[in-house]
Write a protein that holds these residues in place. Structure first.
Motif, PDB file in Angstrom:
ATOM      1  N   TYR A  62       0.815  -1.219   0.000  1.00 53.92           N
ATOM      2  CA  TYR A  62       0.000   0.000   0.000  1.00 53.92           C
ATOM      3  C   TYR A  62       0.852   1.273   0.000  1.00 53.92           C
ATOM      4  O   TYR A  62       0.331   2.372  -0.028  1.00 53.92           O
ATOM      5  N   LYS A  63       2.156   1.109   0.076  1.00 54.74           N
ATOM      6  CA  LYS A  63       3.139   2.190  -0.050  1.00 54.74           C
ATOM      7  C   LYS A  63       2.784   3.403   0.817  1.00 54.74           C
ATOM      8  O   LYS A  63       2.694   3.287   2.019  1.00 54.74           O
ATOM      9  N   LYS A  64       2.566   4.581   0.206  1.00 52.11           N
ATOM     10  CA  LYS A  64       2.357   5.813   0.978  1.00 52.11           C
ATOM     11  C   LYS A  64       1.166   5.707   1.933  1.00 52.11           C
ATOM     12  O   LYS A  64       1.193   6.256   3.034  1.00 52.11           O
ATOM     13  N   GLN A  65       0.130   5.007   1.509  1.00 54.69           N
ATOM     14  CA  GLN A  65      -1.080   4.886   2.351  1.00 54.69           C
ATOM     15  C   GLN A  65      -0.801   4.112   3.634  1.00 54.69           C
ATOM     16  O   GLN A  65      -1.519   4.250   4.623  1.00 54.69           O
ATOM     17  N   ALA A  66       0.248   3.289   3.639  1.00 53.54           N
ATOM     18  CA  ALA A  66       0.548   2.463   4.817  1.00 53.54           C
ATOM     19  C   ALA A  66       1.403   3.190   5.847  1.00 53.54           C
ATOM     20  O   ALA A  66       1.494   2.759   6.997  1.00 53.54           O
ATOM     21  N   ILE A  67       2.024   4.305   5.443  1.00 49.36           N
ATOM     22  CA  ILE A  67       3.004   4.952   6.320  1.00 49.36           C
ATOM     23  C   ILE A  67       2.369   5.463   7.618  1.00 49.36           C
ATOM     24  O   ILE A  67       2.891   5.213   8.713  1.00 49.36           O
ATOM     25  N   LYS A  68       1.236   6.156   7.519  1.00 48.93           N
ATOM     26  CA  LYS A  68       0.613   6.724   8.722  1.00 48.93           C
ATOM     27  C   LYS A  68       0.233   5.645   9.742  1.00 48.93           C
ATOM     28  O   LYS A  68       0.595   5.748  10.924  1.00 48.93           O
ATOM     29  N   PRO A  69      -0.520   4.584   9.345  1.00 50.50           N
ATOM     30  CA  PRO A  69      -0.833   3.538  10.342  1.00 50.50           C
ATOM     31  C   PRO A  69       0.408   2.802  10.846  1.00 50.50           C
ATOM     32  O   PRO A  69       0.436   2.351  11.993  1.00 50.50           O
ATOM     33  N   LEU A  70       1.438   2.698  10.025  1.00 49.05           N
ATOM     34  CA  LEU A  70       2.681   2.056  10.472  1.00 49.05           C
ATOM     35  C   LEU A  70       3.389   2.898  11.522  1.00 49.05           C
ATOM     36  O   LEU A  70       3.981   2.362  12.467  1.00 49.05           O
ATOM     37  N   ILE A  71       3.317   4.219  11.386  1.00 45.94           N
ATOM     38  CA  ILE A  71       3.919   5.109  12.393  1.00 45.94           C
ATOM     39  C   ILE A  71       3.177   4.967  13.723  1.00 45.94           C
ATOM     40  O   ILE A  71       3.788   4.958  14.787  1.00 45.94           O
ATOM     41  N   VAL A  72       1.851   4.827  13.651  1.00 41.74           N
ATOM     42  CA  VAL A  72       1.059   4.587  14.876  1.00 41.74           C
ATOM     43  C   VAL A  72       1.532   3.306  15.550  1.00 41.74           C
ATOM     44  O   VAL A  72       1.736   3.261  16.773  1.00 41.74           O
ATOM     45  N   ALA A  73       1.735   2.265  14.747  1.00 37.09           N
ATOM     46  CA  ALA A  73       2.212   0.986  15.286  1.00 37.09           C
ATOM     47  C   ALA A  73       3.629   1.116  15.834  1.00 37.09           C
ATOM     48  O   ALA A  73       3.980   0.502  16.842  1.00 37.09           O
ATOM     49  N   LEU A  74       4.445   1.928  15.178  1.00 39.27           N
ATOM     50  CA  LEU A  74       5.829   2.149  15.598  1.00 39.27           C
ATOM     51  C   LEU A  74       5.902   2.786  16.980  1.00 39.27           C
ATOM     52  O   LEU A  74       6.822   2.517  17.755  1.00 39.27           O
ATOM     53  N   ASN A  75       4.917   3.621  17.313  1.00 42.76           N
ATOM     54  CA  ASN A  75       4.902   4.334  18.594  1.00 42.76           C
ATOM     55  C   ASN A  75       4.100   3.608  19.668  1.00 42.76           C
ATOM     56  O   ASN A  75       3.866   4.157  20.745  1.00 42.76           O
ATOM     57  N   GLY A  76       3.672   2.392  19.392  1.00 40.79           N
ATOM     58  CA  GLY A  76       2.857   1.644  20.347  1.00 40.79           C
ATOM     59  C   GLY A  76       3.668   0.977  21.437  1.00 40.79           C
ATOM     60  O   GLY A  76       4.889   1.151  21.540  1.00 40.79           O
ATOM     61  N   GLU A  77       2.979   0.171  22.258  1.00 37.31           N
ATOM     62  CA  GLU A  77       3.599  -0.437  23.436  1.00 37.31           C
ATOM     63  C   GLU A  77       4.184  -1.821  23.151  1.00 37.31           C
ATOM     64  O   GLU A  77       5.075  -2.271  23.857  1.00 37.31           O
ATOM     65  N   ASP A  78       3.680  -2.497  22.141  1.00 36.38           N
ATOM     66  CA  ASP A  78       4.109  -3.873  21.889  1.00 36.38           C
ATOM     67  C   ASP A  78       5.432  -3.878  21.118  1.00 36.38           C
ATOM     68  O   ASP A  78       5.494  -3.396  19.971  1.00 36.38           O
ATOM     69  N   PRO A  79       6.514  -4.414  21.714  1.00 32.21           N
ATOM     70  CA  PRO A  79       7.828  -4.371  21.060  1.00 32.21           C
ATOM     71  C   PRO A  79       7.904  -5.158  19.761  1.00 32.21           C
ATOM     72  O   PRO A  79       8.589  -4.750  18.819  1.00 32.21           O
ATOM     73  N   ASP A  80       7.195  -6.272  19.685  1.00 33.66           N
ATOM     74  CA  ASP A  80       7.214  -7.075  18.460  1.00 33.66           C
ATOM     75  C   ASP A  80       6.562  -6.319  17.310  1.00 33.66           C
ATOM     76  O   ASP A  80       7.045  -6.343  16.169  1.00 33.66           O
ATOM     77  N   ILE A  81       5.446  -5.646  17.620  1.00 37.81           N
ATOM     78  CA  ILE A  81       4.750  -4.874  16.589  1.00 37.81           C
ATOM     79  C   ILE A  81       5.593  -3.674  16.168  1.00 37.81           C
ATOM     80  O   ILE A  81       5.677  -3.341  14.981  1.00 37.81           O
ATOM     81  N   ARG A  82       6.240  -3.015  17.132  1.00 42.09           N
ATOM     82  CA  ARG A  82       7.115  -1.886  16.794  1.00 42.09           C
ATOM     83  C   ARG A  82       8.212  -2.327  15.831  1.00 42.09           C
ATOM     84  O   ARG A  82       8.533  -1.638  14.865  1.00 42.09           O
ATOM     85  N   ARG A  83       8.797  -3.482  16.118  1.00 40.58           N
ATOM     86  CA  ARG A  83       9.884  -3.971  15.265  1.00 40.58           C
ATOM     87  C   ARG A  83       9.373  -4.304  13.855  1.00 40.58           C
ATOM     88  O   ARG A  83      10.005  -3.944  12.858  1.00 40.58           O
TER      89      ARG A  83
END
Length: 344
Positions: free
Chosen positions: A224-245
């Motif tokens: 999904y390229k550019k469309q995926a960046i925003k939700p991925l950043i949300v996941a990057l800042n979350g609490e679950d280390p596996d999901i962040r990675r």
């Protein structure tokens, strides 16, 4: 003999017998107790329910189990609170009995304690509460569940999303889609699981990308390229280390660059690039202090070591809290890290 008396007074004495009996005679006492409950439940005699509620906190495990199972036979709002308490019991047998009994109760008036249970710190209690709430078809309970999809407490949002998977109500669709943007991974996952049961389909690539991240379908996210960046950043800042990675790996694949040094700090911690964290200094501290709560003790040690190198005052309080870490090696690393700070 007592088990066949159809008299609520026998409950007290049969509970004493269960608690006092040895293994050989306990079975017959339990059978007599169950016979008495079955007989009394047919007469709708409510006076002995208080005795059963008291039995939920009895010091004897067998008394607690039988009291909890007995309460499940009565569609009475009074039984929900003690059964919810039983979900937290130290005995697995009692917890299992509470789960069985809660599934039997369908009185809408009993829903309120279950909404409180959705906020419990124990995930098993929250999951059980959500599962039970999902079996209520009462309009008031359904309305409250839909409202709970926007509750300030993330556990309540996740629990309500799980419950709506059983009820299937069209008014829940819009708030469930909104939860795909939630900051908490377990809320996003619960919403996406329910939306799948609703046979929901994304309207555009942006929604599809959010759904993909919520489902943790990392291999598909990059499509999904550019469309995926925003939700991925949300996941990057979350609490679950596996999901962040996982989010950091997809973002790297998309050649994404953090907008500032703080965001870069979360990115580096997610990738476990400790050397880059040291170069970032104070900007990496928020992500590193969060990493002190990582499930993997090796990562907690790396975070403590990196904070020792940075020596930022913001790190002191989180490090002091980590002196209570359950892992001795982590505590040792934290002690060494604190020793690097010249602070009273």
């Amino acid at each position: 003999s007592l088990g066949r008396k159809k008299d609520p007074r026998v409950i007290k004495y049969l509970m004493i017998a269960i608690g006092d009996s040895n293994d050989e005679s306990r079975k017959s006492c339990i059978e007599a107790f169950q016979t008495a409950i079955n007989e009394l439940s047919r007469t709708h005699e409510p006076t002995f329910i208080k005795q059963l509620i008291a039995g939920v906190t009895d010091e004897n495990k067998y008394v607690r189990v039988e009291s909890v199972l007995a309460l499940g036979q009565f569609d009475d709002p009074r039984v929900i609170e003690p059964l919810t308490i039983a979900l937290k019991d130290t005995s697995e047998e009692v917890r299992d009995a509470a789960s069985v009994s809660l599934q039997r109760v369908h009185n809408p008036k009993s829903a309120e304690p279950l909404f409180e249970a959705l906020k419990d710190e124990n995930p098993d209690v929250r999951d059980e509460a959500a599962s039970v709430l999902g079996q209520y078809k009462d309009p008031q309970v359904i309305n409250k569940l839909i409202n709970s999809l926007s509750d300030p407490n993330p556990y309540v949002r996740a629990g309500a999303a799980k419950a709506m998977a059983k009820i299937i109500h069209p008014r829940a669709m819009k708030p469930l889609v909104k939860l795909l943007d939630d900051n908490h991974a377990y809320v996003r996952l619960a919403a996406s699981n329910t939306l799948e049961i609703y046979h929901w389909r994304p309207r555009d690539k942006s929604e599809a990308a959010k759904y993909c991240v919520a489902r943790q379908s990392w291999d598909k996210c990059a499509d999904y390229k550019k469309q995926a960046i925003k939700p991925l950043i949300v996941a990057l800042n979350g609490e679950d280390p596996d999901i962040r990675r996982e989010a950091s790996l997809v973002l790297t694949k998309l050649d994404w660059q953090p907008k500032d040094n703080t965001e870069k700090g979360y990115f580096c911690v997610a990738k476990q690039d400790w050397e880059e964290c040291k170069r970032l200094g104070k900007y990496a501290v928020p992500a590193l202090t969060q990493e002190l709560k990582n499930d993997q003790w090796q990562n907690r040690i790396k975070a403590a070591d990196t904070l020792a190198h940075i020596k930022d005052p913001q790190s002191i309080d989180p490090l002091i809290k980590s002196l209570n870490d359950k892992n001795a090696d982590v505590r040792a690393a934290v002690v060494e890290a604190l020793g690097a700070y010249k602070d009273v």
